[in-house]
Design a protein around this motif. Structure first.
Motif, PDB file in Angstrom:
ATOM      1  N   LEU A 181     -72.294 -50.532  31.740  1.00 11.71           N
ATOM      2  CA  LEU A 181     -70.958 -50.002  31.888  1.00 11.71           C
ATOM      3  C   LEU A 181     -70.411 -49.761  30.421  1.00 11.71           C
ATOM      4  O   LEU A 181     -70.687 -50.295  29.312  1.00 11.71           O
ATOM      5  CB  LEU A 181     -70.138 -51.295  32.445  1.00 11.71           C
ATOM      6  CG  LEU A 181     -69.754 -51.232  34.010  1.00 11.71           C
ATOM      7  CD1 LEU A 181     -71.169 -51.707  34.724  1.00 11.71           C
ATOM      8  CD2 LEU A 181     -68.875 -52.093  34.584  1.00 11.71           C
ATOM      9  N   MET A 183     -66.774 -49.291  28.614  1.00 10.62           N
ATOM     10  CA  MET A 183     -65.209 -49.158  28.696  1.00 10.62           C
ATOM     11  C   MET A 183     -64.661 -48.364  27.599  1.00 10.62           C
ATOM     12  O   MET A 183     -65.139 -48.471  26.294  1.00 10.62           O
ATOM     13  CB  MET A 183     -64.536 -50.678  28.405  1.00 10.62           C
ATOM     14  CG  MET A 183     -63.124 -50.500  28.760  1.00 10.62           C
ATOM     15  SD  MET A 183     -62.577 -52.271  28.412  1.00 10.62           S
ATOM     16  CE  MET A 183     -62.609 -52.305  26.675  1.00 10.62           C
ATOM     17  N   VAL A 198     -58.310 -55.176  30.735  1.00  7.76           N
ATOM     18  CA  VAL A 198     -59.385 -54.632  31.220  1.00  7.76           C
ATOM     19  C   VAL A 198     -60.793 -55.181  30.729  1.00  7.76           C
ATOM     20  O   VAL A 198     -61.594 -55.245  31.668  1.00  7.76           O
ATOM     21  CB  VAL A 198     -59.731 -52.782  30.922  1.00  7.76           C
ATOM     22  CG1 VAL A 198     -60.771 -52.403  31.598  1.00  7.76           C
ATOM     23  CG2 VAL A 198     -58.391 -52.401  31.342  1.00  7.76           C
ATOM     24  N   ARG A 199     -60.803 -55.286  29.563  1.00  3.86           N
ATOM     25  CA  ARG A 199     -62.256 -56.163  29.026  1.00  3.86           C
ATOM     26  C   ARG A 199     -62.371 -57.353  29.733  1.00  3.86           C
ATOM     27  O   ARG A 199     -63.504 -57.937  30.359  1.00  3.86           O
ATOM     28  CB  ARG A 199     -62.176 -56.099  27.533  1.00  3.86           C
ATOM     29  CG  ARG A 199     -63.450 -56.715  26.832  1.00  3.86           C
ATOM     30  CD  ARG A 199     -63.279 -57.006  25.473  1.00  3.86           C
ATOM     31  NE  ARG A 199     -63.412 -55.674  24.605  1.00  3.86           N
ATOM     32  CZ  ARG A 199     -62.225 -55.256  23.746  1.00  3.86           C
ATOM     33  NH1 ARG A 199     -61.343 -56.041  23.805  1.00  3.86           N
ATOM     34  NH2 ARG A 199     -62.278 -54.037  23.509  1.00  3.86           N
ATOM     35  N   LEU A 202     -63.442 -57.082  33.335  1.00  2.00           N
ATOM     36  CA  LEU A 202     -64.672 -56.793  33.537  1.00  2.00           C
ATOM     37  C   LEU A 202     -66.005 -57.614  33.024  1.00  2.00           C
ATOM     38  O   LEU A 202     -66.628 -57.880  33.772  1.00  2.00           O
ATOM     39  CB  LEU A 202     -65.183 -55.278  32.487  1.00  2.00           C
ATOM     40  CG  LEU A 202     -64.387 -54.097  32.990  1.00  2.00           C
ATOM     41  CD1 LEU A 202     -64.625 -53.106  31.671  1.00  2.00           C
ATOM     42  CD2 LEU A 202     -65.031 -53.729  34.226  1.00  2.00           C
ATOM     43  N   SER A 213     -69.410 -47.440  40.869  1.00  2.00           N
ATOM     44  CA  SER A 213     -68.129 -47.644  40.185  1.00  2.00           C
ATOM     45  C   SER A 213     -67.027 -48.380  41.275  1.00  2.00           C
ATOM     46  O   SER A 213     -66.327 -49.263  41.071  1.00  2.00           O
ATOM     47  CB  SER A 213     -67.436 -46.499  39.593  1.00  2.00           C
ATOM     48  OG  SER A 213     -67.103 -45.515  40.564  1.00  2.00           O
ATOM     49  N   VAL A 216     -67.284 -52.019  41.086  1.00  2.00           N
ATOM     50  CA  VAL A 216     -66.429 -52.632  39.931  1.00  2.00           C
ATOM     51  C   VAL A 216     -64.952 -52.650  40.346  1.00  2.00           C
ATOM     52  O   VAL A 216     -64.128 -53.327  39.980  1.00  2.00           O
ATOM     53  CB  VAL A 216     -66.777 -51.934  38.741  1.00  2.00           C
ATOM     54  CG1 VAL A 216     -65.851 -52.394  37.671  1.00  2.00           C
ATOM     55  CG2 VAL A 216     -68.016 -52.085  38.155  1.00  2.00           C
ATOM     56  N   GLU A 217     -64.733 -51.466  40.942  1.00  2.00           N
ATOM     57  CA  GLU A 217     -63.157 -51.399  41.145  1.00  2.00           C
ATOM     58  C   GLU A 217     -62.876 -52.431  42.050  1.00  2.00           C
ATOM     59  O   GLU A 217     -61.627 -53.057  42.070  1.00  2.00           O
ATOM     60  CB  GLU A 217     -63.169 -49.898  42.006  1.00  2.00           C
ATOM     61  CG  GLU A 217     -61.558 -49.653  42.749  1.00  2.00           C
ATOM     62  CD  GLU A 217     -61.320 -48.306  43.152  1.00  2.00           C
ATOM     63  OE1 GLU A 217     -62.444 -47.596  43.356  1.00  2.00           O
ATOM     64  OE2 GLU A 217     -60.228 -47.991  43.533  1.00  2.00           O
ATOM     65  N   VAL A 251     -63.442 -46.429  32.718  1.00  2.00           N
ATOM     66  CA  VAL A 251     -64.963 -47.501  32.915  1.00  2.00           C
ATOM     67  C   VAL A 251     -65.965 -46.587  33.660  1.00  2.00           C
ATOM     68  O   VAL A 251     -65.723 -45.751  34.798  1.00  2.00           O
ATOM     69  CB  VAL A 251     -64.329 -48.509  33.848  1.00  2.00           C
ATOM     70  CG1 VAL A 251     -65.697 -49.261  33.831  1.00  2.00           C
ATOM     71  CG2 VAL A 251     -63.432 -49.478  33.317  1.00  2.00           C
TER      72      VAL A 251
END
Length: 494
Positions: A181, A183, A198-199, A202, A213, A216-217, A251
């Motif tokens: 991934l 970012m 966000v980090r 994730l 994706s 991840v979402e 992402v």
């Protein structure tokens, strides 16, 4: 003595141990170089994942000419061209690093003369060429789309943003798949609090596999049980570049062309990158068409059910007589007619998507015309229902984001049920609940219903009306991004 024993173990067992760890794969290749009958180099790789021309013409040839040098490339970074381990390192560690490197498309080069194992990146990814995104076609603007190769996607973004502040933070997620991934954000534009959030989300993902994706979402979205998406996805590099320049975070997931973008607000789903490739008046007109289409897709079937079932006095007399004549002999109530046709329409649409393109289009036309006409003639539904369902079906595709269109479809069914049991009072209650839900929703700390609630005056220049570019905000950042940056700076100062 122990070191000599380990060197001998590497020479005799290293390839066999790697072969066993990978389960005797058919594409595992081991090549050796001999000088005066003595094995000097052993090169192991998975031929389905590497560039064999690089191995032959650069690596092995340099050994035969004695020109291979470890000083040609960085050795410390995991993604670097060359990583080097000594024979004195623990044998199990050597084997583990070699297996991981082979699966990543590297070759494991055992140099017996210098007693070292080199892991060299010779990946050759199999990928399709850059094409126009099929789900996001455009009339004016670039026609390039992301591919399944994450490196190609990085290049497409770099091509549009040639700025040293563009950052790509790499991480691997998925215990079994080890998916890469990235970012992506602009260090000088994205708020530090947003990048941290966000980090953090994730990094907190714990799963065995990430194949798209959407995996991840679902982990990083703000609220699971909500019809509205708090992230968006796109295959268009120009849209990602525009959102990064707005201070947002993207992402990228290796193996999919869909790139996630966050945060998103409700009104941003009605805008498209193409709005900024048109004149301001045309862009404003199109944006209003999308808003009208949203309300049409969500409320028209429910208003029809409420008006024909409970509030007939709201319908003009002539129209009421016409509708009553059409419904004469129809055995079902209006709510059942609408739900029946909506479900049939959804089935036809899903079938059209899954079938080959040419057959799918024919099926959609045949399903919509023939089935609708046959249902009317058989007396199962009235002709007005076909018109209502056709209008809502068309308007559902006007919104540029597919996931937001799915939200419209779910809301439409909910409002039809409310109208069928409570009429206009049910629609009003549902609308109030919908507004309350939108106001309470957040996307990575950003109020979802901004700039309406909370109100940000400067952002109204690019919501319902897009003003000409010279009149927009000079720095280009949305108001909520500026507020986040201001709060981040205050936190840093305190």
């Amino acid at each position: 003595m122990a070191r000599k024993k380990q060197n001998q173990s590497i020479k005799n067992d290293f390839f066999g141990d790697i072969q066993s760890a990978l389960g005797l794969p058919p594409d595992l290749v081991c090549r050796s170089l001999f000088v005066q009958g003595e094995q000097t180099v052993q090169c192991v790789y998975l031929e389905s994942m590497v560039n064999k021309k690089t191995i032959d013409e650069y690596i092995l040839k340099s050994f035969t000419e004695n020109t291979f040098s470890e000083g040609e490339a960085p050795r410390s970074a995991e993604s670097g061209f060359l990583r080097e381990f000594s024979f004195s390192d623990p044998y199990e560690q050597l084997r583990e690093h070699a297996v991981k490197a082979l699966l990543a498309g590297h070759c494991a080069l055992t140099d017996f003369a210098r007693e070292r194992v080199c892991l060299i990146n010779v990946t050759e990814s199999k990928q399709r060429s850059i094409e126009e995104p099929k789900s996001e076609s455009t009339i004016r603007g670039p026609h390039e789309g992301f591919t399944e190769s994450i490196l190609t996607n990085v290049g497409l973004v770099r091509k549009r943003i040639r700025n040293p502040f563009l950052r790509f933070d790499k991480m691997n997620i998925g215990n079994q798949t080890g998916t890469t991934l990235l970012m992506v954000y602009m260090e000088n534009l994205a708020p530090e609090s947003l990048v941290r959030e966000v980090r953090g989300r994730l990094s907190a993902i714990r799963t065995d596999s990430v194949l798209e994706s959407a995996y991840v979402e679902e982990f990083i979205q703000d609220r699971i049980w909500s019809p509205f998406p708090t992230l968006t996805n796109t295959e268009r590099p120009d849209m990602v570049a525009a959102q990064l320049l707005d201070g947002k975070v993207a992402v990228m997931v290796d193996g999919t062309p869909n790139v996630l973008l966050a945060p998103m607000t409700f009104f941003e789903f009605f805008s498209s990158p193409e709005d900024y490739y048109q004149r301001a008046d045309i862009a404003t007109f199109i944006r209003w068409i999308r808003l009208i289409s949203f309300f049409t897709a969500v409320f028209v079937p429910s208003l029809y059910v409420a008006a024909t079932t409970f509030q007939q006095e709201l319908i003009p007399t002539q129209l009421l007589i016409s509708l009553s004549a059409q419904r004469e002999g129809v055995p079902f109530p209006a709510i059942f007619e609408v739900l029946l046709m909506e479900v049939v329409f959804e089935i036809i649409r899903e079938a059209g998507l899954r079938m080959p393109r040419a057959v799918g289009q024919a099926l959609s036309i045949v399903g919509a015309i023939v089935l609708g006409q046959a249902a009317v003639e058989a007396g199962l539904i009235s002709a007005a229902i076909v018109i209502v369902v056709a209008i809502t079906g068309i308007t559902n595709f006007v919104v540029p984001v597919y996931s937001f269109g799915m939200s419209q479809r779910l809301l439409r069914f909910s409002f039809v049920l409310l109208a069928g049991f409570m009429g206009l009072f049910g629609i009003l209650c549902g609308a109030l609940f919908l507004v309350a839900h939108l106001v309470s929703l957040k996307s990575f700390g950003v109020p979802y219903f901004t700039p309406a609630s909370p109100s940000i005056g400067t952002d109204w220049k690019d919501v319902l009306v897009r003003l000409p570019r010279p009149w927009l905000n000079p720095n280009g950042l949305p108001g909520y991004i500026r507020n986040m940056k201001r709060k981040s700076n205050l936190e840093d100062q305190t």
